[in-house]
Write a protein that holds these residues in place. Structure first.
Motif, PDB file in Angstrom:
ATOM      1  N   ARG A  34    -122.319   1.879  18.454  1.00 39.50           N
ATOM      2  CA  ARG A  34    -121.115   2.727  18.415  1.00 39.50           C
ATOM      3  C   ARG A  34    -120.957   3.503  19.717  1.00 39.50           C
ATOM      4  NH1 ARG A  34    -123.531   3.995  13.434  1.00 39.50           N
ATOM      5  NH2 ARG A  34    -123.866   6.171  14.065  1.00 39.50           N
ATOM      6  N   LEU A  80    -118.060   5.694  13.332  1.00 39.23           N
ATOM      7  CA  LEU A  80    -117.288   4.457  13.499  1.00 39.23           C
ATOM      8  C   LEU A  80    -115.803   4.778  13.647  1.00 39.23           C
ATOM      9  CD1 LEU A  80    -117.051   1.408  13.611  1.00 39.23           C
ATOM     10  CD2 LEU A  80    -117.168   1.339  11.115  1.00 39.23           C
ATOM     11  N   GLN A  84    -113.168   3.542  16.453  1.00 39.37           N
ATOM     12  CA  GLN A  84    -111.924   2.855  16.093  1.00 39.37           C
ATOM     13  C   GLN A  84    -110.708   3.547  16.702  1.00 39.37           C
ATOM     14  OE1 GLN A  84    -112.798   3.007  11.790  1.00 39.37           O
ATOM     15  NE2 GLN A  84    -112.200   0.857  11.747  1.00 39.37           N
ATOM     16  N   VAL A 109    -113.604  -3.091  12.736  1.00 42.85           N
ATOM     17  CA  VAL A 109    -113.436  -2.899  14.186  1.00 42.85           C
ATOM     18  C   VAL A 109    -112.384  -3.880  14.711  1.00 42.85           C
ATOM     19  CG1 VAL A 109    -114.554  -3.149  16.440  1.00 42.85           C
ATOM     20  CG2 VAL A 109    -115.727  -1.929  14.605  1.00 42.85           C
TER      21      VAL A 109
END
Length: 692
Positions: A34, A80, A84, A109
């Motif tokens: 990440r 996350l 994104q 993703v």
């Protein structure tokens, strides 16, 4: 090339920035991944020379999902959602270049990229439901906007992997590029996007497909109804459905909030913990501590099966499906013909459903050699006996095999109860003998209980474990004892079920409680399905059990329309007044004072002794680990995976509560309920089965 961190780098090719992720084995979304993605995209966005960005992964797959080992741990690095947001809001076109499996968080993703290209072998899916979760990073809100509500419902509630061609057709992928040329194909696609000045397509802004389902609640009610049986007892499928409903009825950001709320509820609940336990338990079962990875494997190029009945035929199909030739043996021609005919019909029925071609059927049947001569097994590498469950017959078969089988051949018994060492003693090569206990129907059921004898060679064990994998089974190694792991524990439940119906319950009461717990059927419905007369000898009948009395009355189970239940022409069961009278008369004759029995007592009397027996099995070293016992029961007996198996369930209830229950029942009903020493020790020390 600029290395962002040890798993991510950024290269610039002309006006295309290429972000490459390399975090073996499956590029899971760990904290480092990440962090690397966020840094690489921020740098590419800031670079004025970069006009479009391609995200690609090294190794065997695109991002295969979340890093499941981080579940339950404190978050480190960017979330996350932060990653994104950077990708989705990029002012430059972002193209996800996909190979391997793009699953779960990996697909989430890809869904924030403006475009997705993939090689023909790629597959996409949101399989979180299989570990009791839902996609927690916008998957339930973006997927319906790109593939439509009906397909999204199917994907999120089954976890199915959609092949690239189907993903292209439903709009999930924008282009398929040549296998082996993904990088060049993705860069070329990005250049076309720039040349044609295509828009920055954010899926979150695409509402046409969800608006088409607005005001049509029947889409969801009909889907629930069609899948009610399959989803019974599970929370995650229903929560996934609610999220897809939200994609239709709520603004995108509101839908995201609901998704997050329901995700956290599932994540902190017992069902997901149980399903994650089962996921890891199945993988752990493949590891045998005293059988090293480099143990020599015996090549199995040809298999012999003795017995062409239900078990023998089903066992043979497993090997035929894997492309391994099988010689199947029967003593009588009519039994052999019938068995081979059943195998062919099974394949033809599968072909009618479109799951095999006619050519596939013929290819499998061509691998099968029927014979009535045991000598024809002389060149087999593995021979599996599936004859009648009687020790004398099995000893006779193994004595003959000892003279016929070539040196080094594995001699296996499909026994479900009998002593493997006694069977092995009828040969001069006990080191080659092992138990391979398939579950009926053997071509369908996933479990393979592999029973090691006292002298079984490690190569034979290692080969058997590998064979299990080859034929698509979940193989669990267990020790040699009466009933091994599964049936030894089942005997505890069956004994108590029979006692309960004498003391005051009826068969349908017991079955209802265990069905409501999550089992596919209760013990009496199961007996009717199998046939009450299995193992019953009319010549030796003594009316000493209710089952014997029912068999004497020609109540044999579903096969003749009457067993513990009465059955109509469609085999629909209803409680039997005749059976109720038999039970009442039997109890009166035995001078048993019947009483009201609660559902809770039925549950505890049937299940606590199973947990206790599992503890004894661990104590005796007949199972390597408690999670192996759970794997046996989930895959062989339909124990509800959302409770994690009997041993995990015992810990959910509380081992102290199980122990207290066993002691109370021991006081009331005797030493059948005597607690195991291990259970007592673990409770005294405040430990769980994993500490055993």
């Amino acid at each position: 090339m600029t290395a962002i961190n040890n798993v991510t780098d950024l290269t610039v090719e002309g006006d295309i920035g290429v972000v490459t992720l390399n975090s073996p084995p499956v590029n899971a979304l760990s904290a480092a991944v990440r962090e690397g993605l966020k840094g690489a995209f921020e740098q590419a966005i800031a670079d004025s020379a970069v006009k479009a960005i391609v995200l690609i992964c090294d190794g065997k797959t695109f991002i295969a999902g979340a890093d499941i080992t981080e579940f339950g741990k404190a978050m480190t690095g960017p979330s996350l959602q932060e990653v994104q947001n950077v990708i989705e809001n990029a002012p430059k076109p972002v193209v996800a270049a996909i190979h391997g499996t793009v699953l779960g968080g990996g697909l989430e993703v890809a869904l924030v990229a403006h475009y997705r290209v993939a090689v023909p072998s790629a597959k996409a899916g949101l399989p979180e439901v299989n570990i009791g979760l839902l996609p927690g990073a916008g998957g339930t809100q973006r997927l319906p906007r790109v593939v439509g509500v009906e397909k999204a419902l199917e994907m999120v509630t089954t976890g199915q992997h959609v092949p690239a061609k189907a993903a292209l057709a439903m709009g999930l992928f924008d282009s398929i590029v040549e296998e082996g040329a993904l990088r060049d194909g993705a860069i070329a696609f990005a250049r076309v996007v720039l040349a044609e000045d295509k828009p920055l397509t954010r899926i979150r802004d695409q509402n046409a497909k969800v608006e088409a389902a607005r005001g049509k609640p029947e889409i969801f009610s009909e889907f629930r109804k069609a899948n009610a049986r399959k989803f019974r007892g599970f929370k995650a499928p229903e929560y996934n459905i609610q999220c897809v409903e939200a994609s239709v009825n709520l603004p995108f950001d509101e839908g995201l909030k609901l998704e997050r709320k329901l995700f956290m509820e599932l994540m902190s609940g017992s069902q997901s913990a149980a399903q994650r336990h089962a996921f890891f338990a199945e993988r752990q079962a493949a590891k045998v501590p005293d059988v090293p990875d480099d143990t020599p494997i015996i090549p199995v190029r040809k298999v012999g099966v003795i017995g062409a009945g239900t078990m023998g035929g089903g066992i043979s199909m497993n090997f035929l499906n894997a492309g391994i030739p099988v010689t199947i043996i029967e003593a009588k021609a009519e039994n052999l013909d019938r068995g081979v005919g059943v195998i062919r019909r099974n394949y033809e029925n599968t072909a009618k459903k479109g799951r095999l071609t006619e050519a596939d059927v013929e290819k499998r049947m061509a691998l099968l050699t029927p014979s009535m001569n045991l000598e024809d097994l002389a060149d087999c590498d593995l021979i599996i006996e599936a004859v009648f469950e009687l020790m004398e017959i099995k000893q006779e078969v193994f004595g003959k095999l000892d003279r016929i089988a070539k040196p080094g051949a594995i001699l296996a018994s499909n026994t479900s109860y009998l002593d493997i060492d006694v069977i092995a003693a009828s040969t001069s090569r006990p080191e080659s003998v092992i138990g391979l206990h398939f579950f009926s129907p053997a071509n369908v059921m996933r479990l393979l209980e592999i029973v090691r004898g006292a002298k079984t060679d490690k190569s034979v064990i290692a080969t058997s474990m590998q064979i299990g994998k080859t034929i698509g089974k979940v193989a669990v190694l267990v020790g040699n004892c009466h009933g091994f792991v599964g049936n030894r524990m089942l005997a505890q439940r069956q004994r108590e079920a029979m006692s309960l119906i004498l003391e005051g319950a009826m068969p349908w009461d017991v079955d209802r409680v265990l069905y409501d717990f999550g089992l596919p059927m209760g013990p009496f419905a199961m007996s009717d399905l199998a046939g009450l007369d299995i193992g019953w000898d009319p010549a030796k009948t003594s009316s000493s059990t209710i089952r014997e009395v029912l068999c004497e009355m020609d109540r044999r189970g579903q096969k003749n329309g009457k067993g513990f239940y009465d059955y109509d022409e469609n085999r629909v069961a209803k409680p039997s007044a005749e059976v109720e009278k038999v039970i009442l008369d039997f109890a009166e004759k035995r001078q048993i004072q019947r009483r009201q029995i609660s559902d809770q007592e039925i549950l505890e009397r049937c299940l606590y002794p199973m947990v206790n027996e599992g503890a004894k099995i661990l104590e005796e070293g007949k199972a390597i680990r408690a999670s192996d016992i759970d794997t046996v029961w989930i895959n062989g007996y339909g124990w509800p995976v959302y409770t994690g198996g009997p041993m995990f369930w015992g810990e959910l209830v509380g081992l102290d509560k199980v122990l207290a229950g066993m002691k109370a029942f021991q006081e009331q009903h005797g030493d059948d309920f005597k607690p195991s020493a291990l259970l007592e020790r673990l409770v005294a020390e405040g430990k769980g089965f994993k500490d055993a």
